[in-house]
Design an enzyme around this catalytic site. Structure first.
Site, PDB file in Angstrom:
ATOM      1  N   ALA A 155       0.972  -1.462   0.246  1.00  0.00           N
ATOM      2  CA  ALA A 155      -0.054   0.117   0.251  1.00  0.00           C
ATOM      3  C   ALA A 155       1.048   1.275  -0.168  1.00  0.00           C
ATOM      4  O   ALA A 155       1.329   1.417  -0.617  1.00  0.00           O
ATOM      5  CB  ALA A 155      -0.897  -0.079   1.250  1.00  0.00           C
ATOM      6  N   CYS A 156       1.010   2.233   1.272  1.00  0.00           N
ATOM      7  CA  CYS A 156       1.465   3.700   0.742  1.00  0.00           C
ATOM      8  C   CYS A 156       3.428   3.695   1.360  1.00  0.00           C
ATOM      9  O   CYS A 156       4.085   4.559   1.162  1.00  0.00           O
ATOM     10  CB  CYS A 156      -0.058   4.130   1.752  1.00  0.00           C
ATOM     11  SG  CYS A 156      -1.084   4.846   1.400  1.00  0.00           S
ATOM     12  N   SER A 157       3.420   2.470   1.756  1.00  0.00           N
ATOM     13  CA  SER A 157       4.022   1.856   2.530  1.00  0.00           C
ATOM     14  C   SER A 157       5.570   1.441   0.942  1.00  0.00           C
ATOM     15  O   SER A 157       6.733   0.874   1.504  1.00  0.00           O
ATOM     16  CB  SER A 157       4.654   1.599   3.765  1.00  0.00           C
ATOM     17  OG  SER A 157       3.749   1.475   4.645  1.00  0.00           O
ATOM     18  N   SER A 336       2.194   5.795  -1.738  1.00  0.00           N
ATOM     19  CA  SER A 336       3.698   5.808  -1.851  1.00  0.00           C
ATOM     20  C   SER A 336       4.524   6.535  -3.053  1.00  0.00           C
ATOM     21  O   SER A 336       5.483   6.565  -1.841  1.00  0.00           O
ATOM     22  CB  SER A 336       4.192   3.918  -2.836  1.00  0.00           C
ATOM     23  OG  SER A 336       3.691   3.771  -4.083  1.00  0.00           O
TER      24      SER A 336
END
Length: 375
Positions: A155-157, A336
């Site tokens: 995901a965003c990481s 990300s």
């Protein structure tokens, strides 16, 4: 063992912009249409009317003033409210590939490296347009890179997790040059018809070139260490994967809302901020870095209030101008790619020896941090 460095970054920015004013106008037109269609049910108390959005609400809730998107016509159509991205033929390059290749070429140009020298491509993003073949392998072919490639999703990481994977391989000697690519078509998994989140996301692609320090030809940042953490939570979720469910007995797709980005914002805010602050401070402590030694924080660009809170916790004071740069106002949340955009745009002014942390966080929960030093 080798020392991995970041020697180049690149950002692909779509040429279409949706301002808050445009978005509010489209959303409110959609809301008015739906309220008119459901007027009787609303009057009977069976259905809640859809409230209007406003520019003031969006800026107050997020700090976002505009976002770049791959298609604004579909997003701003009150009868549609999601991007109209044409399906491509199997023998045509994917949308994410086109975006990613542009960002990669910019990163390679900055580092003075030819694509043929790259022996690893990681496509790390919050959503992929297909399950297989890997987007990374298509990007590898389009660039003319060697070695191998694979996709990953945290995901965003995803960007910082991808950097850790690439840096570890460069450090061990299994690869010499790696590209971590983050093509994010966030507009396609956002529910633009939901007032609570319709303003959050934008589209973009970033790329980071990682190579051995002795091979770097220009300015670069040493990757001193990386640290990743995951802790399961359902508070940020997206069911729009390649396993698309159908309504039993009908064969029809279910309502789009179940398939798109969903979030319990209050819980996320309450639970994620302590996790991220503790993670960064713990990472710094492990490396013997005190808060007053840190020159820059390049944080995930999700929400200005969240970033201000984290910056204050990590530094022990309110960040000074430029110490914790935000790009939210222009790009919105790009999953990300956000922390890499911030790094790309706000790192050239650092001097040799200056320390900084690239950090991204999001669904999972997941947190990734990269401690770097200007060489």
């Amino acid at each position: 063992m080798f020392t991995p460095v970041i020697s180049g970054t690149g950002v692909f920015t779509p040429d279409q912009v949706v301002t808050n004013a445009e978005l509010v106008e489209a959303f409110n037109a959609y809301a008015d249409k739906q309220n008119a269609l459901n007027a009787e049910a609303i009057a009977a108390g069976e259905v809640e009317p859809i409230g209007h959005s406003s520019e003031e609400f969006i800026v107050s809730a997020s700090g976002i003033k505009q976002r770049f998107v791959m298609d604004k016509s579909g997003v701003l159509d009150p009868d549609r409210m999601y991007p109209a991205l044409a399906e491509r033929a199997d023998d045509a390059p994917g949308i994410m590939t086109d975006m990613g290749v542009d960002a990669c070429r910019k990163a390679l140009a900055q580092a003075g490296v030819d694509a043929s020298e790259v022996d690893l491509v990681i496509c790390a993003a919050s959503n992929h347009e297909r399950a297989y073949p890997a987007i990374a392998v298509e990007i590898q072919q389009a660039l003319g890179a060697g070695g191998f490639g694979f996709d990953m999703n945290v995901a965003c990481s995803s960007a910082t997790f991808g950097i850790q994977a690439a840096a570890d391989m460069v450090r061990s000697g299994s690869v010499k040059k790696a590209l971590v690519v983050n093509p994010e078509i966030c507009s396609a998994h956002l529910e633009w018809r939901d007032r609570d989140c319709h303003f959050i996301f934008g589209d973009v692609a970033t790329a980071t070139l990682i190579e051995r320090k002795e091979d770097a030809q220009g300015d670069h940042f040493e990757i001193l260490s990386t640290r990743c953490l995951t802790q399961f939570s359902n508070n940020i979720r997206n069911n729009n994967g390649f396993l698309r469910r159908t309504r039993e007995g009908t064969g029809a797709l279910p309502d789009r809302r179940d398939m798109q980005f969903m979030q319990n914002g209050r819980k996320v805010f309450k639970e994620v901020l302590p996790i991220v602050s503790k993670h960064i401070l713990g990472h710094m402590a492990e490396e013997g870095v005190a808060p007053d030694q840190l020159k820059r924080l390049w944080l995930h660009q999700a929400n200005k209030t969240m970033n201000d809170f984290i910056g204050k916790k990590v530094l022990g004071r309110v960040p000074e101008e430029g110490e914790q740069p935000n790009i939210l106002q222009d790009y919105a949340n790009t999953s990300s790619a956000g922390s890499i955009i911030a790094f790309d745009k706000y790192s050239a002014d650092l001097t040799p020896g200056d320390l900084g942390v690239i950090c991204s966080f999001g669904a999972g929960y997941s947190v990734g941090s990269v401690l770097v030093k200007r060489a």
